[in-house]
Design an enzyme around this catalytic site. Structure first.
Site: not given
Ligand code: IPE
Ligand code: IPE
Ligand code: MG
Length: 264
Positions: A41, A46, A88-89, A92
């Site tokens: 995460d 970053w 859940e992604n 986005r």
């Molecule tokens: C968890 O990270 C999922 C992955 C690393 C693939 P997210 O960024 O999606 O989780 P939340 O939204 O902080 O719970």
């Molecule tokens: C983790 O980084 C990657 C995935 C969940 C695919 P994030 O994209 O969630 O990065 P933050 O948490 O928004 O910084």
């Molecule tokens: Mg994240």
């Protein structure tokens, strides 16, 4: 908004593990977690900290993924589950989802030879519906090509959700009950475990989450029910094998009791 150029060459991992970086600590014999899960995460933050678009953070994560795999091999971890894209992604933006799908597909394609050389057996954990067919194709090709490897199993959790996994197991069991193969009154924990996506993979011993967030976000709720948790402050693109080793070092000093009482 201004964009800073990132030198991805300088971030790249060596072609083979064991070549550079610090030395793996001497962990006590038999104490290294067999199965480690990583919630990778902080990629978006970053990138934003550098004035870059979020997807640049995902790009910067690629060498870190492979450095982490190399570090897991060096430490003697046997199974490594990497949370790559959750159910859940899909919430986005369409452009970020599109990027993550294409990037996952390309990474598996580009890195399969390297993983094969390292003795990695590629695995996948996740739901088929909605996941890009091209991602599934690359995963299946990589899984077939590396199926004899025994150094480490690397499980890419793509379109993975822990609740979805348990619901899918329940559906499969319900179908067997309907077919008369299982008694509905006899559904056991063992039976549920046998219907998960990869029933041969043992329970997760250690879950590491990067970026300072302290939640598990639907990652391995069944397999990690008794896992030790390590929350590390670094954003994933700033991580690497040393962060993994630090978490393992913390793990080996934990007292795992599994509800029992430790003999003194
Ligand atoms: C968890 O990270 C999922 C992955 C690393 C693939 P997210 O960024 O999606 O989780 P939340 O939204 O902080 O719970
Ligand atoms: C983790 O980084 C990657 C995935 C969940 C695919 P994030 O994209 O969630 O990065 P933050 O948490 O928004 O910084
Ligand atoms: Mg994240």
């Amino acid at each position: 908004m201004s964009f800073k150029a990132v030198d991805y060459q300088s971030l790249d991992v060596p072609a083979a593990p064991f070549a550079e970086g610090g030395r793996v600590p001497a962990f006590p014999a038999g104490a290294v977690p067999r199965h480690v899960g990583v919630i990778m995460d902080g990629n978006g933050r970053w990138a934003q900290q550098r004035g870059l678009v979020r997807t640049e953070g995902h790009r910067a994560a690629e060498p870190v993924v492979f450095d982490t795999i190399a570090g897991a091999i060096e430490a003697g971890v046997r199974y490594l589950s990497l949370y790559t894209f959750s159910t859940e992604n899909w919430k986005r933006s369409p452009s970020e989802v599109h990027f993550l799908m294409g990037f996952s597909r390309d990474i598996i394609h580009r890195r399969v030879s390297q993983m094969d050389e390292w003795g990695v057996r590629v695995r996948w954990s996740g739901r088929r519906p909605r996941l890009w067919k091209s991602v599934i194709n690359e995963l299946e090709t990589a899984m077939e090509r590396t199926k004899q490897n025994t150094t480490i199993d690397v499980v890419f959790c793509i379109n993975y959700g822990g609740r979805a996994e348990i619901a899918d197991a329940a559906t499969a069991i319900a179908q067997e009950v309907a077919a008369g193969n299982i008694k509905g009154s006899k559904v056991s924990e063992k039976m549920i475990a046998e219907h998960l996506y990869n029933p041969d993979i043992p329970d997760c011993d250690l879950v590491i989450r990067t970026s300072g967030e302290q939640r598990t976000s639907n990652f391995l709720p069944w397999e990690a029910a008794y896992a030790e948790l390590a929350f590390v402050p670094e954003l994933f693109p700033d991580c690497g094998r040393e962060v993994l080793w630090r978490a393992i070092d913390e793990y080996v000093h934990r007292d795992r009791r599994f509800g029992g009482v430790k003999k003194s």
